[in-house]
Scaffold this motif. Structure first.
Motif, PDB file in Angstrom:
ATOM      1  N   ALA A  19       0.839  -1.202   0.000  1.00 11.62           N
ATOM      2  CA  ALA A  19       0.000   0.000   0.000  1.00 11.62           C
ATOM      3  C   ALA A  19       0.868   1.244   0.000  1.00 11.62           C
ATOM      4  CB  ALA A  19      -0.927   0.000   1.213  1.00 11.62           C
ATOM      5  N   GLN A  20       0.547   2.147  -0.889  1.00 19.05           N
ATOM      6  CA  GLN A  20       1.254   3.422  -0.990  1.00 19.05           C
ATOM      7  C   GLN A  20       0.315   4.592  -0.750  1.00 19.05           C
ATOM      8  OE1 GLN A  20       3.001   3.433  -4.890  1.00 19.05           O
ATOM      9  NE2 GLN A  20       4.278   1.664  -4.469  1.00 19.05           N
ATOM     10  N   ASP A  21      -0.977   4.383  -0.967  1.00 13.20           N
ATOM     11  CA  ASP A  21      -1.973   5.435  -0.823  1.00 13.20           C
ATOM     12  C   ASP A  21      -2.823   5.189   0.413  1.00 13.20           C
ATOM     13  OD1 ASP A  21      -1.182   6.682  -3.225  1.00 13.20           O
ATOM     14  OD2 ASP A  21      -2.398   5.262  -4.376  1.00 13.20           O
ATOM     15  N   ARG A  39       3.547  11.957  10.996  1.00  9.88           N
ATOM     16  CA  ARG A  39       4.978  11.999  11.302  1.00  9.88           C
ATOM     17  C   ARG A  39       5.788  11.563  10.084  1.00  9.88           C
ATOM     18  NH1 ARG A  39       8.829  12.424  15.111  1.00  9.88           N
ATOM     19  NH2 ARG A  39      10.447  10.831  15.222  1.00  9.88           N
ATOM     20  N   HIS A  40       5.335  10.510   9.419  1.00 11.42           N
ATOM     21  CA  HIS A  40       6.036  10.062   8.213  1.00 11.42           C
ATOM     22  C   HIS A  40       5.966  11.126   7.127  1.00 11.42           C
ATOM     23  CE1 HIS A  40       7.566   7.908   4.844  1.00 11.42           C
ATOM     24  NE2 HIS A  40       6.444   8.129   4.208  1.00 11.42           N
ATOM     25  N   ALA A  41       4.794  11.706   6.940  1.00  8.72           N
ATOM     26  CA  ALA A  41       4.631  12.714   5.891  1.00  8.72           C
ATOM     27  C   ALA A  41       5.542  13.911   6.160  1.00  8.72           C
ATOM     28  CB  ALA A  41       3.173  13.161   5.809  1.00  8.72           C
ATOM     29  N   GLU A  42       5.654  14.340   7.418  1.00  9.26           N
ATOM     30  CA  GLU A  42       6.528  15.451   7.768  1.00  9.26           C
ATOM     31  C   GLU A  42       7.985  15.106   7.465  1.00  9.26           C
ATOM     32  OE1 GLU A  42       5.732  16.257  11.859  1.00  9.26           O
ATOM     33  OE2 GLU A  42       3.699  16.933  11.434  1.00  9.26           O
ATOM     34  N   ARG A  43       8.399  13.897   7.792  1.00 12.55           N
ATOM     35  CA  ARG A  43       9.779  13.484   7.533  1.00 12.55           C
ATOM     36  C   ARG A  43      10.052  13.409   6.044  1.00 12.55           C
ATOM     37  NH1 ARG A  43      12.138   9.154  11.721  1.00 12.55           N
ATOM     38  NH2 ARG A  43      12.148  10.539  13.501  1.00 12.55           N
ATOM     39  N   SER A  44       9.080  12.924   5.285  1.00 14.33           N
ATOM     40  CA  SER A  44       9.261  12.828   3.837  1.00 14.33           C
ATOM     41  C   SER A  44       9.455  14.205   3.232  1.00 14.33           C
ATOM     42  CB  SER A  44       8.055  12.156   3.190  1.00 14.33           C
ATOM     43  OG  SER A  44       7.974  10.822   3.597  1.00 14.33           O
ATOM     44  N   GLU A  45       8.675  15.182   3.706  1.00  8.94           N
ATOM     45  CA  GLU A  45       8.792  16.543   3.178  1.00  8.94           C
ATOM     46  C   GLU A  45      10.144  17.152   3.515  1.00  8.94           C
ATOM     47  OE1 GLU A  45       5.442  18.695   4.669  1.00  8.94           O
ATOM     48  OE2 GLU A  45       4.024  17.442   3.584  1.00  8.94           O
ATOM     49  N   ALA A  46      10.724  16.764   4.649  1.00 10.18           N
ATOM     50  CA  ALA A  46      12.008  17.314   5.070  1.00 10.18           C
ATOM     51  C   ALA A  46      13.178  16.534   4.471  1.00 10.18           C
ATOM     52  CB  ALA A  46      12.097  17.309   6.591  1.00 10.18           C
ATOM     53  N   SER A  47      12.884  15.530   3.669  1.00 13.50           N
ATOM     54  CA  SER A  47      13.893  14.684   3.032  1.00 13.50           C
ATOM     55  C   SER A  47      14.793  13.972   4.038  1.00 13.50           C
ATOM     56  CB  SER A  47      14.750  15.505   2.057  1.00 13.50           C
ATOM     57  OG  SER A  47      13.945  16.050   1.067  1.00 13.50           O
ATOM     58  N   GLU A  48      14.234  13.621   5.171  1.00  7.07           N
ATOM     59  CA  GLU A  48      14.987  12.854   6.162  1.00  7.07           C
ATOM     60  C   GLU A  48      14.646  11.383   5.994  1.00  7.07           C
ATOM     61  OE1 GLU A  48      14.061  14.164  10.082  1.00  7.07           O
ATOM     62  OE2 GLU A  48      14.242  16.258   9.548  1.00  7.07           O
ATOM     63  N   ALA A  54      10.914   4.288   4.857  1.00  5.69           N
ATOM     64  CA  ALA A  54      11.633   4.879   3.726  1.00  5.69           C
ATOM     65  C   ALA A  54      11.561   4.048   2.451  1.00  5.69           C
ATOM     66  CB  ALA A  54      13.089   5.111   4.106  1.00  5.69           C
ATOM     67  N   SER A  55      11.205   2.774   2.544  1.00 11.08           N
ATOM     68  CA  SER A  55      11.305   1.895   1.392  1.00 11.08           C
ATOM     69  C   SER A  55      10.283   2.164   0.295  1.00 11.08           C
ATOM     70  CB  SER A  55      11.195   0.438   1.846  1.00 11.08           C
ATOM     71  OG  SER A  55       9.941   0.218   2.448  1.00 11.08           O
ATOM     72  N   LEU A  56       9.114   2.671   0.619  1.00  7.21           N
ATOM     73  CA  LEU A  56       8.074   2.905  -0.378  1.00  7.21           C
ATOM     74  C   LEU A  56       7.571   4.333  -0.324  1.00  7.21           C
ATOM     75  CD1 LEU A  56       5.697  -0.162   0.034  1.00  7.21           C
ATOM     76  CD2 LEU A  56       7.151   0.310  -1.914  1.00  7.21           C
ATOM     77  N   ARG A  57       7.194   4.850  -1.465  1.00  8.16           N
ATOM     78  CA  ARG A  57       6.516   6.136  -1.525  1.00  8.16           C
ATOM     79  C   ARG A  57       5.188   5.999  -0.793  1.00  8.16           C
ATOM     80  NH1 ARG A  57       2.257   7.864  -4.202  1.00  8.16           N
ATOM     81  NH2 ARG A  57       2.051   5.956  -5.388  1.00  8.16           N
ATOM     82  N   MET A  58       4.762   7.058  -0.152  1.00 13.57           N
ATOM     83  CA  MET A  58       3.476   7.030   0.532  1.00 13.57           C
ATOM     84  C   MET A  58       2.770   8.353   0.298  1.00 13.57           C
ATOM     85  SD  MET A  58       2.605   5.993   4.411  1.00 13.57           S
ATOM     86  CE  MET A  58       2.652   7.517   5.315  1.00 13.57           C
ATOM     87  N   LYS A  78      -7.347   0.534  -8.711  1.00 11.22           N
ATOM     88  CA  LYS A  78      -7.516   0.237 -10.136  1.00 11.22           C
ATOM     89  C   LYS A  78      -6.446   0.916 -10.984  1.00 11.22           C
ATOM     90  CE  LYS A  78     -12.473  -0.658 -10.097  1.00 11.22           C
ATOM     91  NZ  LYS A  78     -13.799  -0.260 -10.621  1.00 11.22           N
ATOM     92  N   SER A  79      -6.058   2.137 -10.627  1.00 11.29           N
ATOM     93  CA  SER A  79      -5.094   2.857 -11.464  1.00 11.29           C
ATOM     94  C   SER A  79      -3.641   2.491 -11.182  1.00 11.29           C
ATOM     95  CB  SER A  79      -5.297   4.371 -11.339  1.00 11.29           C
ATOM     96  OG  SER A  79      -4.950   4.813 -10.062  1.00 11.29           O
ATOM     97  N   THR A  80      -3.313   2.098  -9.962  1.00  9.13           N
ATOM     98  CA  THR A  80      -1.917   1.798  -9.625  1.00  9.13           C
ATOM     99  C   THR A  80      -1.600   0.313  -9.595  1.00  9.13           C
ATOM    100  OG1 THR A  80      -2.265   1.675  -7.226  1.00  9.13           O
ATOM    101  CG2 THR A  80      -1.800   3.865  -8.175  1.00  9.13           C
ATOM    102  N   GLY A  81      -2.618  -0.508  -9.346  1.00  5.42           N
ATOM    103  CA  GLY A  81      -2.384  -1.940  -9.199  1.00  5.42           C
ATOM    104  C   GLY A  81      -1.889  -2.323  -7.807  1.00  5.42           C
ATOM    105  N   HIS A  82      -1.764  -1.344  -6.913  1.00  5.08           N
ATOM    106  CA  HIS A  82      -1.313  -1.594  -5.543  1.00  5.08           C
ATOM    107  C   HIS A  82      -2.485  -1.482  -4.580  1.00  5.08           C
ATOM    108  CE1 HIS A  82       2.939  -1.331  -6.572  1.00  5.08           C
ATOM    109  NE2 HIS A  82       2.647  -0.271  -7.307  1.00  5.08           N
TER     110      HIS A  82
END
Length: 167
Positions: A19-21, A39-48, A54-58, A78-82
């Motif tokens: 799951a990515q979405d 918390r994950h979204a904040e870290r992703s935005e800060a590129s930490e 860290a392994s998958l886009r979310m 349906k659009s991503t297959g995930h």
């Protein structure tokens, strides 16, 4: 195990399934799940680096209406297959997911439903938002990660006690 530990484990398990979405309908009972995702979204935005996340886009999507969130998630599948996940608070919010669950069931699609719940001791007491969520989708959704085929919806019900944010 704390609520936040339970939420971290559950989110990681769903991410491990691919799951990515995550379509989030915020409420008080699901605040441990929202805290983990935020918390994950904040870290992703800060590129930490964010440890195991860290392994998958979310991607997080916010919704007011559970039915809309569920059908949007179904479209993402349906659009991503995930697999895509829908996160709701407790009570009747869960029931709003049923139409999309039935659609996903008959289409063989991996829609993941993460529903926050009150502790079991509240069931049958008349407490607000304490409907019977376990098994609410009947034959249309699996209720365990073990042996889940990714060809049907999956309902994961998470019980959180007070205080909800407990770390």
């Amino acid at each position: 195990m704390t609520n936040l530990e339970r939420a971290r484990r559950l989110v990681q398990q769903v991410r491990d399934l691919g799951a990515q979405d995550f379509c989030v309908c915020a409420g008080s009972r699901n605040s441990p799940l929202i805290a983990v995702l935020a918390r994950h979204a904040e870290r992703s935005e800060a590129s930490e680096p964010s440890s195991s996340f860290a392994s998958l886009r979310m991607t997080l999507f916010s919704f007011v209406d559970e039915r809309s969130a569920a059908f949007f998630a179904l479209g993402r599948v349906k659009s991503t297959g995930h697999p895509a996940a829908v996160i709701t608070t407790s009570g009747t919010a869960v029931a709003e997911l049923l139409p999309a669950v039935i659609e996903a069931h008959y289409s063989g699609l991996p829609l993941v439903l993460i529903t926050a719940d009150r502790p079991e001791r509240y069931r049958g007491t008349g407490a607000p938002q304490a409907i019977e969520q376990i098994g609410i989708f009947g034959p249309y959704a699996a209720t365990s990660l073990e042996g889940w085929s990714c060809k049907t919806p999956l309902h994961l019900n998470a019980e959180f006690d007070e205080p909800l944010i407990d770390e």
